[in-house]
Design a protein around this motif. Structure first.
Motif, PDB file in Angstrom:
ATOM      1  N   ASN A   1     -13.436  -5.765   7.762  1.00 23.63           N
ATOM      2  CA  ASN A   1     -12.142  -5.371   7.210  1.00 23.63           C
ATOM      3  C   ASN A   1     -11.242  -6.584   7.023  1.00 23.63           C
ATOM      4  OD1 ASN A   1      -9.977  -3.349   6.527  1.00 23.63           O
ATOM      5  ND2 ASN A   1      -9.042  -4.305   8.316  1.00 23.63           N
TER       6      ASN A   1
ATOM      7  N   ARG B   1       0.822  -1.205   0.000  1.00 25.38           N
ATOM      8  CA  ARG B   1       0.000   0.000   0.000  1.00 25.38           C
ATOM      9  C   ARG B   1       0.861   1.262   0.000  1.00 25.38           C
ATOM     10  NH1 ARG B   1      -4.003  -1.436   4.893  1.00 25.38           N
ATOM     11  NH2 ARG B   1      -2.011  -2.233   5.632  1.00 25.38           N
TER      12      ARG B   1
ATOM     13  N   THR C   1      -8.005  -4.165  -0.906  1.00 25.70           N
ATOM     14  CA  THR C   1      -9.405  -3.880  -0.584  1.00 25.70           C
ATOM     15  C   THR C   1     -10.028  -2.910  -1.593  1.00 25.70           C
ATOM     16  OG1 THR C   1      -8.937  -1.997   0.886  1.00 25.70           O
ATOM     17  CG2 THR C   1      -8.904  -4.191   1.877  1.00 25.70           C
TER      18      THR C   1
ATOM     19  N   ASP D   1      -3.651  -1.802  -2.985  1.00 27.09           N
ATOM     20  CA  ASP D   1      -4.458  -2.032  -1.787  1.00 27.09           C
ATOM     21  C   ASP D   1      -5.495  -3.074  -2.187  1.00 27.09           C
ATOM     22  OD1 ASP D   1      -6.333  -2.032   0.264  1.00 27.09           O
ATOM     23  OD2 ASP D   1      -6.230   0.135   0.580  1.00 27.09           O
TER      24      ASP D   1
ATOM     25  N   GLY E   1     -10.367  -9.545  -1.084  1.00 27.37           N
ATOM     26  CA  GLY E   1      -9.188  -9.016  -1.768  1.00 27.37           C
ATOM     27  C   GLY E   1      -8.532 -10.041  -2.680  1.00 27.37           C
TER      28      GLY E   1
ATOM     29  N   GLU F   1     -12.412  -8.372   3.997  1.00 26.85           N
ATOM     30  CA  GLU F   1     -12.069  -7.585   2.802  1.00 26.85           C
ATOM     31  C   GLU F   1     -10.622  -7.849   2.387  1.00 26.85           C
ATOM     32  OE1 GLU F   1     -13.734  -5.707   0.754  1.00 26.85           O
ATOM     33  OE2 GLU F   1     -15.659  -5.609   1.801  1.00 26.85           O
ATOM     34  N   THR F   2      -9.735  -7.962   3.365  1.00 23.51           N
ATOM     35  CA  THR F   2      -8.313  -8.148   3.086  1.00 23.51           C
ATOM     36  C   THR F   2      -7.965  -9.606   2.799  1.00 23.51           C
ATOM     37  OG1 THR F   2      -7.822  -6.305   4.582  1.00 23.51           O
ATOM     38  CG2 THR F   2      -5.978  -7.717   3.963  1.00 23.51           C
ATOM     39  N   ASN F   3      -8.487 -10.531   3.613  1.00 21.99           N
ATOM     40  CA  ASN F   3      -8.078 -11.937   3.527  1.00 21.99           C
ATOM     41  C   ASN F   3      -8.907 -12.780   2.573  1.00 21.99           C
ATOM     42  OD1 ASN F   3      -6.280 -11.243   5.507  1.00 21.99           O
ATOM     43  ND2 ASN F   3      -7.157 -12.516   7.108  1.00 21.99           N
TER      44      ASN F   3
END
Length: 267
Positions: free
Chosen positions: A96, A34, A52, A50, A104, A99-101
């Protein structure tokens, strides 16, 4: 011609080790972060991404394809830890984490697939976790996000086989990285009914990471997967007992396995 590899989350921890090792083996490697401006001294180029933000993913993938002309291997490594009593973790932090793991990595896969289809070749390696094979106390959200990615990979790899694209999971155990400092820790609240057991489990988890294996072992395992003509569905990399815990879950009655976990975490 050297294969072109994209490693998400390539600026630190496992991603950095993988990127460095593959670069030394002659691959053309791009990592993502990021904040790419912080890593100008990296052994391989770091591009901004990023996971996400779909627009950010698209821009990063297009940058790599424009520079390298192709994309042979995606290593979906970017991820974030999360700990806490599920009752006390804010919903925003749970979302969150997924969203990332989870979302994304799916969006990164969706973004690289058109190029891999065009090439009629490609390999996607999703970095999950041994924790994704079981619901661990005070790591339940992390277990769920990584377990969900494992299952999606099982389905997704069947869908892309016809395009000569391969997909696999590699699940690490505890490695000596900075994941503990980057994860979301629900605070140990003074008046929480979970104060004693959560605080104790948190200390145990951090000790496991601090004394974990060298990330170079993951890098070598991923290199082997890339070299394999027919990758398996699942790989596990870590201490024997961490890998064996997956076998035990398969063969033991549920309550017996639950008791083993509770004894391990002293709950």
């Amino acid at each position: 011609m050297s294969k072109v590899v994209l490693v998400t989350g390539g600026s630190s921890g496992i991603g950095k080790s993988v990127g460095q090792y593959l670069t030394q083996q002659g691959f053309t490697v791009y990592g993502t972060s990021r904040s790419p401006e912080k890593y100008t001294a990296s052994e391989f180029p770091i591009v901004g991404m990023d996971v996400t933000k779909p627009k950010s993913i698209l821009e990063a993938v297009n940058t790599v394809i424009e520079k390298a002309g192709r994309l042979d291997v995606l290593i979906n490594n970017a991820g974030v830890g999360i700990t806490g009593p599920i009752e006390e973790i804010p919903e925003a932090e749970i979302k969150n984490n997924f969203e990332t793991n989870f979302f994304g990595p799916i969006n990164v896969m969706k973004t690289v697939l058109p190029q891999m289809r065009k090439q009629r070749s490609g390999l996607i390696i999703n970095v999950t976790s041994i924790a994704g094979y079981m619901g661990l106390p005070y790591r339940g959200i992390y277990s769920a996000s990584k377990g969900a990615l494992e299952l999606v990979t099982e389905a997704f790899r069947m869908e892309v086989k016809g395009f000569n694209i391969q997909m696999t999971n590699v699940a690490p155990g505890d490695f000596a990285t900075n994941i503990a400092s980057g994860r979301y820790h629900a605070p140990v609240l003074e008046k929480s009914p979970y104060k004693g057991s959560y605080g104790q489990t948190l200390r145990l988890m951090d000790t496991h990471v601090a004394s974990g294996k060298d990330p170079l072992e993951m890098a070598k395992a991923i290199h082997k997967i890339i070299k394999s003509p027919n990758p398996k569905v699942h790989y596990k990399v870590g201490e024997f007992m961490q890998k064996f815990s997956i076998v035990l879950k398969r063969i033991l009655p549920d309550k017996v396995y639950e008791k083993l976990l509770m004894n391990h975490y002293k709950l």
